[in-house]
Design a protein around this motif. Sequence first.
Motif, short mmCIF file in Angstrom:
data_model
loop_
_atom_site.label_atom_id
_atom_site.label_comp_id
_atom_site.label_asym_id
_atom_site.label_seq_id
_atom_site.Cartn_x
_atom_site.Cartn_y
_atom_site.Cartn_z
N PHE A 134 0.86 -1.18 0.00
CA PHE A 134 0.00 0.00 0.00
C PHE A 134 0.89 1.23 0.00
N GLY A 135 0.49 2.26 -0.73
CA GLY A 135 1.34 3.45 -0.84
C GLY A 135 0.73 4.68 -0.23
N LEU A 136 1.56 5.49 0.41
CA LEU A 136 1.18 6.84 0.84
C LEU A 136 1.87 7.80 -0.12
N PRO A 137 1.13 8.43 -0.99
CA PRO A 137 1.74 9.24 -2.05
C PRO A 137 2.35 10.53 -1.54
N SER A 138 3.22 11.12 -2.36
CA SER A 138 3.80 12.42 -2.01
C SER A 138 2.81 13.55 -2.19
N HIS A 139 1.80 13.34 -3.04
CA HIS A 139 0.74 14.32 -3.18
C HIS A 139 -0.54 13.61 -3.62
N LYS A 140 -1.67 14.26 -3.35
CA LYS A 140 -2.97 13.73 -3.75
C LYS A 140 -3.67 14.75 -4.64
N ASP A 141 -4.50 14.27 -5.55
CA ASP A 141 -5.29 15.17 -6.38
C ASP A 141 -6.62 14.52 -6.70
N GLU A 142 -7.47 15.22 -7.42
CA GLU A 142 -8.82 14.74 -7.71
C GLU A 142 -8.82 13.43 -8.50
N CYS A 143 -7.80 13.24 -9.33
CA CYS A 143 -7.78 12.04 -10.17
C CYS A 143 -6.78 11.00 -9.67
N GLY A 144 -6.21 11.19 -8.48
CA GLY A 144 -5.31 10.18 -7.92
C GLY A 144 -4.16 9.82 -8.82
N SER A 145 -3.53 10.82 -9.44
CA SER A 145 -2.58 10.57 -10.52
C SER A 145 -1.36 9.77 -10.10
N GLU A 146 -0.95 9.84 -8.81
CA GLU A 146 0.24 9.07 -8.44
C GLU A 146 -0.03 7.56 -8.42
N ALA A 147 -1.28 7.17 -8.39
CA ALA A 147 -1.61 5.74 -8.39
C ALA A 147 -1.09 5.07 -9.65
N TYR A 148 -1.17 5.75 -10.78
CA TYR A 148 -0.76 5.15 -12.06
C TYR A 148 0.47 5.85 -12.66
N ASP A 149 1.19 6.59 -11.83
CA ASP A 149 2.46 7.19 -12.23
C ASP A 149 3.55 6.12 -12.15
N ASP A 150 4.30 5.93 -13.21
CA ASP A 150 5.33 4.89 -13.21
C ASP A 150 6.42 5.13 -12.18
N HIS A 151 6.48 6.33 -11.64
CA HIS A 151 7.44 6.62 -10.57
C HIS A 151 6.73 6.95 -9.26
N GLY A 152 5.53 6.43 -9.09
CA GLY A 152 4.82 6.58 -7.84
C GLY A 152 5.48 5.78 -6.73
N ILE A 153 5.01 5.97 -5.51
CA ILE A 153 5.67 5.36 -4.36
C ILE A 153 5.60 3.83 -4.40
N VAL A 154 4.48 3.27 -4.80
CA VAL A 154 4.39 1.80 -4.87
C VAL A 154 5.27 1.26 -5.98
N GLN A 155 5.26 1.92 -7.12
CA GLN A 155 6.10 1.47 -8.23
C GLN A 155 7.57 1.47 -7.85
N GLU A 156 8.01 2.52 -7.15
CA GLU A 156 9.41 2.57 -6.73
C GLU A 156 9.69 1.51 -5.67
N ALA A 157 8.73 1.26 -4.79
CA ALA A 157 8.91 0.22 -3.77
C ALA A 157 9.06 -1.16 -4.42
N ILE A 158 8.28 -1.42 -5.45
CA ILE A 158 8.40 -2.69 -6.17
C ILE A 158 9.83 -2.86 -6.68
N ARG A 159 10.37 -1.82 -7.29
CA ARG A 159 11.72 -1.91 -7.85
C ARG A 159 12.76 -2.16 -6.76
N VAL A 160 12.60 -1.49 -5.63
CA VAL A 160 13.54 -1.68 -4.53
C VAL A 160 13.49 -3.13 -4.03
N ILE A 161 12.29 -3.63 -3.81
CA ILE A 161 12.16 -5.00 -3.30
C ILE A 161 12.68 -6.00 -4.32
N ARG A 162 12.39 -5.78 -5.57
CA ARG A 162 12.90 -6.67 -6.63
C ARG A 162 14.42 -6.72 -6.61
#
Length: 330
Positions: free
Chosen positions: A82-110
Amino acid sequence: MEYGRFPAYRARRMRADETVRQFIRETELSVRDFIYPLFVKPGEGRRDEISSMPGVYQLSLDMLKAEMDELLGLGVRSVLLFGLPSHKDECGSEAYDDHGIVQEAIRVIRAEAPEMHIITDVCMCEYTSHGHCGKLTATGEVDNDATLAWLAAEAVSHARAGAHMVAPSDMMDGRVAHIRRALDEAGFSQVPIMSYSTKYASGFYGPFRDAADSAPAFGDRRAYQMDPANAEEGVREAAYDIAEGADLVMVKPALSYLDVLRRVKSELRFPTVAYNVSGEYSMVKAAAANGWIDEKRVVIELLTSMKRAGADMIITYHAKEAARWLAEEN
């Protein structure tokens, strides 16, 4: 049998000795059953305990290696991110940002723990400024069909970052089929979908909303999550998601819905996951802190009840301590 006479069989004969009790034990709980939820956040050197969930932390990316080492050392080989984003907006854009917090966490764990199996929560509530699970209409309702594109983009972004499995938790109608099609078209046909298929509008989610900073800014989620009174509908929801292409289905919460879990498993005969949610965890922790219960005994009993009811896997915040306790018994 004559009324009032003992039968030839006495059940207590098979309960008097621990070895015999183990011989006839019908349900075995194992560390292999556990999936550990993990909250990741921006920053460095952050390991912030969640006040309503003692022993559970929000972690910055640089803290993930130590966390993976601990989990793998205990035999826990799967996490749900689960991710806590650096910012929030009406369309939740960090959810599908390739450099969002979850995406970066996946890369680190991998990179740091390639043995760890990574499942990602796919939803919008953590990323939207309003805290609801999708795109809002002008009247403040969640637009089901417009939200599907966001969820599909999020799932594909997670797969592109290296997620082994995606888990949509939003409860939008048709989202499994939409995500399956998007994953396949993007070249990720091998990525399974664990659907939060039977997810109730429960009062047991309160501590999670602290952990993920995902409480809705107005209203509630009863228009898209399930009525706690409905069991038949719960089975139907799981069946719908299987028909749409889900690879695993889930019942959430677990403890108050063991009857539904049993029915989903026995009627659909499909891989089934139980989510031992935050409120269930926190109640046990609070009672144990007050000396009212034996925490180890209660946790193992609760998790065993979920396995006995039909869970093939259990998402639980107790995974670390339960792994230690099970190791002590073996």
